[in-house]
Design a protein around this motif. Structure first.
Motif, PDB file in Angstrom:
ATOM      1  N   HIS A 197      -4.114   3.940   1.447  1.00 10.53           N
ATOM      2  CA  HIS A 197      -4.111   2.589   0.904  1.00 10.53           C
ATOM      3  C   HIS A 197      -3.962   2.518  -0.605  1.00 10.53           C
ATOM      4  O   HIS A 197      -3.508   1.502  -1.133  1.00 10.53           O
ATOM      5  N   THR A 198      -4.350   3.574  -1.316  1.00  9.05           N
ATOM      6  CA  THR A 198      -4.398   3.508  -2.780  1.00  9.05           C
ATOM      7  C   THR A 198      -3.887   4.813  -3.354  1.00  9.05           C
ATOM      8  O   THR A 198      -4.630   5.786  -3.456  1.00  9.05           O
ATOM      9  N   VAL A 223       0.845  -1.179   0.000  1.00 13.20           N
ATOM     10  CA  VAL A 223       0.000   0.000   0.000  1.00 13.20           C
ATOM     11  C   VAL A 223       0.875   1.221   0.000  1.00 13.20           C
ATOM     12  O   VAL A 223       1.959   1.220   0.551  1.00 13.20           O
ATOM     13  N   CYS A 225      -1.227  -6.692  -6.091  1.00 13.94           N
ATOM     14  CA  CYS A 225      -2.222  -6.663  -5.023  1.00 13.94           C
ATOM     15  C   CYS A 225      -3.633  -6.490  -5.612  1.00 13.94           C
ATOM     16  O   CYS A 225      -3.803  -5.667  -6.515  1.00 13.94           O
ATOM     17  N   PRO A 226      -4.624  -7.223  -5.189  1.00 13.57           N
ATOM     18  CA  PRO A 226      -4.686  -8.118  -4.027  1.00 13.57           C
ATOM     19  C   PRO A 226      -4.397  -9.580  -4.334  1.00 13.57           C
ATOM     20  O   PRO A 226      -4.915 -10.469  -3.652  1.00 13.57           O
ATOM     21  N   HIS A 254      -6.598  -3.150  -5.746  1.00 17.21           N
ATOM     22  CA  HIS A 254      -5.519  -2.171  -5.710  1.00 17.21           C
ATOM     23  C   HIS A 254      -4.844  -2.031  -7.072  1.00 17.21           C
ATOM     24  O   HIS A 254      -4.473  -0.942  -7.502  1.00 17.21           O
ATOM     25  N   HIS A 282      -7.412  -5.015  -0.914  1.00 18.00           N
ATOM     26  CA  HIS A 282      -5.980  -5.281  -0.827  1.00 18.00           C
ATOM     27  C   HIS A 282      -5.742  -6.643  -0.176  1.00 18.00           C
ATOM     28  O   HIS A 282      -6.657  -7.242   0.386  1.00 18.00           O
ATOM     29  N   ALA A 335      -8.321  -4.512   3.617  1.00 20.53           N
ATOM     30  CA  ALA A 335      -7.235  -5.458   3.363  1.00 20.53           C
ATOM     31  C   ALA A 335      -7.587  -6.842   3.878  1.00 20.53           C
ATOM     32  O   ALA A 335      -8.040  -6.999   5.014  1.00 20.53           O
TER      33      ALA A 335
END
Length: 256
Positions: A138-139, A19, A220-221, A212, A77, A150
Motif C-alpha cells: 500500500h505504501t 497504491v 492520496c488520501p 499516503h 488511503h 483504505a
C-alpha cells in the motif's frame, strides 16, 4: 516515470496508481519503537467482513502472504471511487480493486490490509489473516511493520468524510497498532525503496497515523481526509485509553 518528489496535490493519480508496491522484500533495518505510552493489551477486534464474505477472488493470488513485524504505523488511503455508492455494493467495488491491483498492476493480491466503506463497515483486504501482521502493498518504501487502511471513495476538495467511515478507520487502527505506539505521536521508519519520498535506507520520521502522501508523491488520501487525520489520531488514542481504563478497573475488582 513520475517524479517521486512531487508536492502533495500536484499529482492526481487514477485508481490504478493510488497504491504502489515495494520491490521484493529484503532485510529491513529495525526501526525504533514509536514514541508514547505503552498501550493496553487486549483491545477487542472490531467486526470485520472476511474475504470469504465479500467473495474475494482467491484464484487471483499469485503467492502466499508475507509477514512482518507488529504495526508501528498506519497509512490512510482512499480508493478513488465515487462517493455516491450504495454500501450494499461495497463488496463488488472491493473485488474491482483486487482485480485491478492483480491484473493491471501485476501484484499478487489487493494492496490494502483493510478497506472501510462510507457506512463504517470494515473489510479484510490482503490475505493472510486479519489478526496477523500481513505485509501489504500500500505504501511504497514503507510496507514493513505498517498497516494500510483504505477509505472506499474519493476525498478531494468539496467532499465530506462520513463519521461512520472515520470511526471505522479509527477502530481498526486502534486494534492493529502495536502496544507502545502513540496514535498522536511519531515513529521512525526506514525506507526500502528509492521511489518513495525517502531514498532507500533513509530514516523517515512520520506520524504514527499518516496519510499516503506523507511517504509518496500523491494526493492520496485526498485533501479532506488528510485534513481529518488529527481527528482520527484523537479517536484512536481515545479508544486505546478507554480499553486501558477498562482493563485497570477489572484488575482492581475484588474476587468473590
Amino acid at each position: 516515470m513520475w517524479s517521486r518528489r512531487l508536492a502533495p496535490g500536484v499529482l492526481l493519480l487514477p485508481l490504478a496508481f493510488l497504491v504502489l508496491r515495494d520491490a521484493p522484500a529484503g532485510t529491513v533495518p529495525p526501526a525504533p519503537a514509536a514514541i508514547g505510552p505503552v498501550a493496553p493489551r487486549g483491545l477487542p477486534q472490531p467486526v470485520i467482513v472476511s474475504r470469504a464474505s465479500w467473495h474475494a477472488d482467491e484464484g487471483l493470488l499469485k503467492e502466499g502472504p508475507r509477514y512482518t513485524g507488529a504495526a508501528k504505523a498506519v497509512f490512510v488511503h482512499h480508493t478513488g471511487h465515487s462517493n455516491g455508492y450504495d454500501c450494499a455494493d461495497a463488496p463488488d467495488l472491493i473485488r474491482g480493486v483486487q482485480a485491478d491491483h492483480v491484473r493491471s498492476e501485476g501484484w499478487d493480491d489487493i494492496g490494502y490490509n483493510f478497506v472501510v466503506d462510507r457506512c463504517g463497515t470494515i473489510y479484510e483486504g490482503r490475505a493472510g489473516g486479519v489478526a496477523r501482521p500481513v505485509r501489504g502493498a500500500h505504501t511504497k518504501g514503507f510496507n514493513a511493520d505498517t498497516v494500510g487502511i483504505a477509505a472506499l471513495g474519493s476525498f478531494g476538495p468539496g467532499t465530506t468524510v462520513p463519521k461512520a467511515l472515520a470511526d471505522g478507520i479509527a477502530k481498526v487502527a486502534a486494534w492493529k497498532l502495536r502496544p507502545g505506539a502513540d496514535p498522536r505521536g511519531t515513529v521512525e521508519l526506514v525506507s526500502t525503496n528509492d521511489e518513495s519520498l525517502y531514498d532507500k535506507g533513509e530514516t523517515a520520521r512520520l506520524h504514527v497515523i499518516s496519510g499516503h502522501r506523507d511517504s509518496y508523491g500523491t494526493s492520496c488520501p485526498g485533501e479532506v481526509l488528510y485534513a481529518l487525520l488529527p481527528v482520527l489520531r484523537d479517536k484512536v488514542a481515545a479508544l486505546r485509553a478507554k480499553t486501558g481504563r477498562q482493563i485497570a478497573t477489572a484488575r482492581l475488582r475484588p474476587t468473590l
